[in-house]
Design an enzyme around this catalytic site. Structure first.
Site, PDB file in Angstrom:
ATOM      1  N   CYS A 297       0.815  -1.223   0.000  1.00 27.52           N
ATOM      2  CA  CYS A 297       0.000   0.000   0.000  1.00 27.52           C
ATOM      3  C   CYS A 297       0.846   1.270   0.000  1.00 27.52           C
ATOM      4  O   CYS A 297       0.640   2.179  -0.821  1.00 27.52           O
ATOM      5  CB  CYS A 297      -0.980  -0.013   1.175  1.00 27.52           C
ATOM      6  SG  CYS A 297      -0.212   0.077   2.809  1.00 27.52           S
ATOM      7  N   HIS A 345      -2.595   1.233   6.837  1.00 28.86           N
ATOM      8  CA  HIS A 345      -2.958   1.140   5.429  1.00 28.86           C
ATOM      9  C   HIS A 345      -3.152   2.537   4.859  1.00 28.86           C
ATOM     10  O   HIS A 345      -3.603   3.453   5.560  1.00 28.86           O
ATOM     11  CB  HIS A 345      -4.238   0.323   5.233  1.00 28.86           C
ATOM     12  CG  HIS A 345      -4.511  -0.015   3.805  1.00 28.86           C
ATOM     13  ND1 HIS A 345      -3.839  -1.019   3.135  1.00 28.86           N
ATOM     14  CD2 HIS A 345      -5.371   0.522   2.899  1.00 28.86           C
ATOM     15  CE1 HIS A 345      -4.268  -1.082   1.887  1.00 28.86           C
ATOM     16  NE2 HIS A 345      -5.195  -0.166   1.716  1.00 28.86           N
ATOM     17  N   HIS A 357      -5.772   1.913  -4.302  1.00 28.59           N
ATOM     18  CA  HIS A 357      -4.881   1.361  -3.280  1.00 28.59           C
ATOM     19  C   HIS A 357      -4.481  -0.056  -3.644  1.00 28.59           C
ATOM     20  O   HIS A 357      -5.070  -0.691  -4.518  1.00 28.59           O
ATOM     21  CB  HIS A 357      -5.550   1.406  -1.893  1.00 28.59           C
ATOM     22  CG  HIS A 357      -6.648   0.400  -1.699  1.00 28.59           C
ATOM     23  ND1 HIS A 357      -6.856  -0.271  -0.503  1.00 28.59           N
ATOM     24  CD2 HIS A 357      -7.617  -0.068  -2.543  1.00 28.59           C
ATOM     25  CE1 HIS A 357      -7.894  -1.076  -0.618  1.00 28.59           C
ATOM     26  NE2 HIS A 357      -8.374  -0.978  -1.826  1.00 28.59           N
TER      27      HIS A 357
END
Length: 382
Positions: A297, A345, A357
């Protein structure tokens, strides 16, 4: 007399032996029973498996970001150590040159006899010639003193460089140890998730994939990919930038969920970052990867903004401090959006409640709604 001794009795007589044997067998049976029941996992429902797998992937992502941070620190320590080692080599070369010059001066003095200047004056028949020689001798002495000073300076610098190198090497070893520890943690979480998913029947796996797809708003094909979240993309555990191949993004991956109305980026750099991120859609998630064929990520957001000429730090918990904090209601395309309480994240906001993402193993880079995970904050990169 020894021949008349009675045979030595066992501490346990016949009845006692039988009783002990019975108890031993009962104990073994009980232990087996408890061992079997203690180690046999109860049959989990699909929802319970999903909850456990989600938690394991979240924990793996936390460990991944810690791995990324440890790797960044290890790389910096390695570069610092290499610089110190190169500087020490250059200093050693200069020291050897200075020593050679000093040795040449000492040899010349030895050959000339090194007479005291007063004696040389007494022996010379030409005072003017002596004074000229004395001036030259003084200059030579000054050069010798300078050479000695240079040797001492280089010796001191080399000692300091060696001490700094030892400290830098110790720091490097510490970061490498942390790197291995976090890698083990990531692999353990991913393996536990794969083990749970492998226990599902085909029908249960179908329900699981449908539940994941429904949460992501991607339809039935949006998240299963190659073997779902436990598929082949998640089995690459190298932690390197290379991936396991590029999967073609589905229609759902390109425009999943929410408002799909295009939103204009607030500036050229944000537009370039978004454009880069869009071009990566469909590439696999690989933990520790920063592109160009796979990403985790924070590796994706770092690469997207690098394409726009902005250098971001490597991890989620450092990227959140790389710009101006903004509230969810103030989000603009190009902002970094962060999730979970541990800031584990990150995605790139593209407007309309959507982000691009790299979700997790088995789920390629995609567009997804920002409300699919617990929102933790946002940062505007400048």
């Amino acid at each position: 007399m020894a021949a008349h001794r009675k045979p030595r009795q066992s501490p346990l007589g016949g009845q006692a032996v039988r009783t002990a044997a019975t108890l031993a067998l009962a104990s073994a049976a009980t232990a087996t029973l408890f061992e079997g029941s203690g180690h046999a996992d109860p049959r989990l429902t699909t929802a319970q498996v999903k909850a456990k797998v989600d938690r394991l992937y979240e924990e793996a992502e936390v460990a991944t970001e810690k791995y990324n941070g440890a790797k960044e620190r290890a790389d910096e320590a390695r570069e610092a150590f290499d610089r110190l080692r190169d500087e020490a080599a250059r200093r050693t070369e200069r020291l050897n040159t200075a020593r050679d010059g000093l040795g040449a001066m000492a040899a010349a003095q030895y050959r000339s006899g090194g007479l005291d200047p007063a004696v040389q004056l007494a022996l010379t028949s030409d005072p003017d010639e002596y004074l000229e020689r004395a001036a030259l001798a003084e200059k030579a002495g000054n050069r010798q003193a300078a050479a000695v000073t240079a040797v001492r300076r280089e010796l001191g610098a080399i000692r300091q460089l060696r001490a700094e190198s030892a400290s830098s090497l110790a720091a490097l070893r510490g970061h490498e140890t942390e790197l291995r520890r976090q890698k083990t943690a990531v692999l353990g979480k991913l393996e536990a998730a794969r083990t749970l998913l492998a226990r599902l029947t085909a029908e249960e796996r179908a329900r699981y994939d449908a539940a994941v797809a429904a949460r992501n708003g991607t339809g039935s094909q949006g998240n299963s990919g190659s073997g779902g979240t436990g598929g082949t993309s998640g089995t690459d555990t190298s932690g390197e930038s290379g991936g396991t191949g590029v999967s073609t993004p589905s229609r759902a991956d390109r425009s999943s969920g929410g408002d799909r109305t295009p939103v204009t980026a607030p500036n050229n750099r944000a537009a370039e970052a978004i454009s880069f991120a869009r071009s990566q859609i469909g590439k696999p998630y690989v933990w520790g990867a920063t592109g160009p064929s796979a990403y985790d990520c924070s590796g994706l957001t770092q690469a997207a903004w690098r394409a726009a000429g902005v250098s971001l730090p490597r991890t989620t918990y450092t990227q959140i401090n790389a710009g101006q904090r903004v509230s969810r209601s103030q989000l603009a395309p190009g902002d970094l959006v962060f999730f979970y309480s541990g800031i584990s994240h990150v995605g790139l906001y593209i407007g309309g409640g959507q982000m691009i993402h790299a979700p997790r193993p088995g789920a390629p880079v995609r567009i997804a709604p920002i409300d699919e995970m617990p929102f933790a904050g946002a940062t505007r990169v400048s």
